[in-house]
Design an enzyme around this catalytic site. Structure first.
Site, PDB file in Angstrom:
ATOM      1  N   GLY A  31     -36.726  -5.385 -40.939  1.00 41.88           N
ATOM      2  CA  GLY A  31     -37.723  -4.665 -41.727  1.00 41.88           C
ATOM      3  C   GLY A  31     -37.370  -3.201 -41.899  1.00 41.88           C
ATOM      4  O   GLY A  31     -36.214  -2.806 -41.739  1.00 41.88           O
ATOM      5  N   HIS A  34     -34.616  -0.607 -46.818  1.00 47.75           N
ATOM      6  CA  HIS A  34     -34.092   0.466 -47.676  1.00 47.75           C
ATOM      7  C   HIS A  34     -33.148  -0.178 -48.683  1.00 47.75           C
ATOM      8  O   HIS A  34     -32.983  -1.415 -48.701  1.00 47.75           O
ATOM      9  CB  HIS A  34     -33.405   1.543 -46.832  1.00 47.75           C
ATOM     10  CG  HIS A  34     -32.397   0.996 -45.848  1.00 47.75           C
ATOM     11  ND1 HIS A  34     -31.229   0.370 -46.245  1.00 47.75           N
ATOM     12  CD2 HIS A  34     -32.403   0.950 -44.493  1.00 47.75           C
ATOM     13  CE1 HIS A  34     -30.553  -0.005 -45.189  1.00 47.75           C
ATOM     14  NE2 HIS A  34     -31.241   0.311 -44.107  1.00 47.75           N
ATOM     15  N   HIS A  37     -30.717  -2.940 -47.638  1.00 51.71           N
ATOM     16  CA  HIS A  37     -31.267  -4.307 -47.539  1.00 51.71           C
ATOM     17  C   HIS A  37     -31.443  -4.920 -48.936  1.00 51.71           C
ATOM     18  O   HIS A  37     -31.163  -6.096 -49.154  1.00 51.71           O
ATOM     19  CB  HIS A  37     -32.636  -4.282 -46.851  1.00 51.71           C
ATOM     20  CG  HIS A  37     -32.616  -3.813 -45.434  1.00 51.71           C
ATOM     21  ND1 HIS A  37     -33.170  -2.622 -45.045  1.00 51.71           N
ATOM     22  CD2 HIS A  37     -32.123  -4.377 -44.311  1.00 51.71           C
ATOM     23  CE1 HIS A  37     -33.026  -2.468 -43.729  1.00 51.71           C
ATOM     24  NE2 HIS A  37     -32.391  -3.522 -43.266  1.00 51.71           N
ATOM     25  N   GLN A  61     -32.653  -7.478 -28.390  1.00 56.62           N
ATOM     26  CA  GLN A  61     -31.437  -6.710 -28.689  1.00 56.62           C
ATOM     27  C   GLN A  61     -31.611  -5.218 -28.414  1.00 56.62           C
ATOM     28  O   GLN A  61     -30.727  -4.431 -28.723  1.00 56.62           O
ATOM     29  CB  GLN A  61     -30.949  -6.970 -30.115  1.00 56.62           C
ATOM     30  CG  GLN A  61     -31.837  -6.437 -31.218  1.00 56.62           C
ATOM     31  CD  GLN A  61     -31.369  -6.900 -32.595  1.00 56.62           C
ATOM     32  OE1 GLN A  61     -31.550  -8.049 -32.967  1.00 56.62           O
ATOM     33  NE2 GLN A  61     -30.744  -6.004 -33.349  1.00 56.62           N
ATOM     34  N   ASP A 150     -22.932  -2.672 -39.942  1.00 62.26           N
ATOM     35  CA  ASP A 150     -22.914  -3.188 -38.568  1.00 62.26           C
ATOM     36  C   ASP A 150     -21.715  -4.128 -38.441  1.00 62.26           C
ATOM     37  O   ASP A 150     -21.867  -5.348 -38.348  1.00 62.26           O
ATOM     38  CB  ASP A 150     -24.234  -3.911 -38.276  1.00 62.26           C
ATOM     39  CG  ASP A 150     -25.410  -2.952 -38.351  1.00 62.26           C
ATOM     40  OD1 ASP A 150     -25.471  -2.031 -37.531  1.00 62.26           O
ATOM     41  OD2 ASP A 150     -26.251  -3.103 -39.265  1.00 62.26           O
ATOM     42  N   GLN A 153     -21.409  -6.317 -35.336  1.00 59.10           N
ATOM     43  CA  GLN A 153     -22.426  -7.371 -35.396  1.00 59.10           C
ATOM     44  C   GLN A 153     -21.952  -8.528 -36.283  1.00 59.10           C
ATOM     45  O   GLN A 153     -22.070  -9.701 -35.931  1.00 59.10           O
ATOM     46  CB  GLN A 153     -23.728  -6.780 -35.937  1.00 59.10           C
ATOM     47  CG  GLN A 153     -24.758  -7.811 -36.357  1.00 59.10           C
ATOM     48  CD  GLN A 153     -26.089  -7.200 -36.689  1.00 59.10           C
ATOM     49  OE1 GLN A 153     -26.840  -6.844 -35.801  1.00 59.10           O
ATOM     50  NE2 GLN A 153     -26.421  -7.083 -37.968  1.00 59.10           N
ATOM     51  N   ARG A 191     -32.786   3.761 -39.187  1.00 57.48           N
ATOM     52  CA  ARG A 191     -32.934   4.828 -38.173  1.00 57.48           C
ATOM     53  C   ARG A 191     -32.725   6.216 -38.766  1.00 57.48           C
ATOM     54  O   ARG A 191     -33.035   7.200 -38.098  1.00 57.48           O
ATOM     55  CB  ARG A 191     -31.963   4.593 -37.017  1.00 57.48           C
ATOM     56  CG  ARG A 191     -32.364   3.390 -36.167  1.00 57.48           C
ATOM     57  CD  ARG A 191     -31.528   3.266 -34.907  1.00 57.48           C
ATOM     58  NE  ARG A 191     -32.090   2.294 -33.984  1.00 57.48           N
ATOM     59  CZ  ARG A 191     -31.633   1.052 -33.818  1.00 57.48           C
ATOM     60  NH1 ARG A 191     -30.603   0.620 -34.514  1.00 57.48           N
ATOM     61  NH2 ARG A 191     -32.210   0.235 -32.952  1.00 57.48           N
TER      62      ARG A 191
HETATM   63  O1  PAF Z   1     -28.995  -5.985 -38.405  1.00 58.08           O
HETATM   64  C1  PAF Z   1     -30.183  -6.271 -38.106  1.00 58.08           C
HETATM   65  O2  PAF Z   1     -31.133  -5.878 -38.760  1.00 58.08           O
HETATM   66  C2  PAF Z   1     -30.444  -7.123 -36.871  1.00 58.08           C
HETATM   67  O3  PAF Z   1     -29.529  -6.862 -35.868  1.00 58.08           O
HETATM   68  C3  PAF Z   1     -30.493  -8.639 -37.198  1.00 58.08           C
HETATM   69  C4  PAF Z   1     -29.166  -9.150 -37.707  1.00 58.08           C
HETATM   70  C5  PAF Z   1     -31.591  -8.915 -38.214  1.00 58.08           C
HETATM   71  C6  PAF Z   1     -30.823  -9.426 -35.914  1.00 58.08           C
HETATM   72  O4  PAF Z   1     -32.029  -9.029 -35.363  1.00 58.08           O
END
Ligand code: PAF
Length: 283
Positions: A31, A34, A37, A61, A150, A153, A191
């Protein structure tokens, strides 16, 4: 747009949306949406018939001293934005729907999750891998899209999908979308809103200094002194700490001390005004 907060409701909506063989894309988010997304959503629109977005601020996390409580939550505003983008389904579970009493499983992806942010934020990628695996199993999308900001990630999620033979989505259908940047080059992040005006202005040093470091490395200058210069530039601009500034293999994230004949990334995490910013660029 349909909204689901319970798993059985979600599954019924997914069934209806894909009843005639439509393909489904998932954009997982926490959520505070911005343009980064929304770019993922627009990319999803090009690649699939239906789009589902999840919004879940995943407690597992966040470390004990991190910003879980302060993390911006604005479901109504996010929902309006997604509706405007023509999203078909919003999956916004409560914490107890995602982690019911007795929940006891964790996915840990070794190696790729151990350096960089994994070393700085113990358990972070276990939380990410576990929740993303759950989201995949809940929504069962054909494809899933993640921002390349990320980068570690994304590497962890792809590794997990490969190692666990996930099929919805298959590892090859986990799509990385290039980082969306502000006009001054700062990577968009939920952030960034924590930054004061002064720190926001200084934060633009991060992408600029990274580009300079990449130019020096491409020019044949030695990697380690170049990374040291990058750190010094950030500290001089008002960053209080550089968690890491490193050159790494783009896929395995193995740290490199010299340029190699393979895809490489410059990865940086640094703190300004208590806010931790991360960025990465191809070298
Ligand atoms: O990148 C994110 O917003 C989060 O790490 C994700 C992939 C939604 C997992 O909570």
């Amino acid at each position: 747009m349909q909204t689901a907060a319970e798993l059985d409701v979600l599954r019924n909506h997914v069934k209806d949306l894909t009843a005639s063989g439509e393909t489904l894309a998932l954009v997982p988010t926490m959520g505070a949406l911005h343009d980064g997304h929304l770019t993922l959503v627009r990319e999803a629109r090009k690649r699939a018939d239906r789009i589902a977005v999840s919004i879940f601020v995943n407690p597992t996390q966040f470390g004990p001293n991190e910003d879980l409580d302060a993390y911006p939550r604005q479901l109504e505003e996010d929902s309006r934005l997604l509706e405007g983008e023509g999203v078909d389904l919003l999956w916004a579970p409560r914490v107890d729907a995602m982690y019911p009493a007795g929940f006891a499983s964790t996915i840990r992806v070794a190696e790729v999750s151990e350096g960089f942010c994994g070393a700085q934020r113990p358990g972070h990628f276990d939380g990410v891998a576990t929740v993303v695996c759950k989201l995949f199993n809940q929504v069962r999308p054909d494809i899933a899209l993640f921002g390349e900001k990320d980068w570690q990630q994304l590497a962890v999620i792809r590794r997990m999908a490969r190692d666990l033979d996930l099929s919805r989505p298959h590892a090859d259908d986990i799509i990385g979308v290039p980082t969306v940047r502000e006009a001054d080059g700062l990577a968009m992040s939920s952030r960034n809103r924590y930054l004061s005006q002064e720190n926001r202005a200084a934060a633009a040093t991060l992408p600029r200094a990274m580009q300079e470091a990449i130019a020096r490395i491409r020019d044949g200058q030695e990697v380690l002194p170049t990374l040291q210069m990058l750190e010094d530039e950030l500290l001089g601009a008002g960053f209080e700490r550089v968690d890491y500034a490193a050159l790494a293999d783009a896929e395995s994230l193995q740290e490199l001390e010299a340029v190699q004949e393979r895809a490489m990334k410059l990865l940086v995490a640094a703190r300004i005004g208590g806010t931790r910013l991360i960025d990465n660029m191809a070298v």
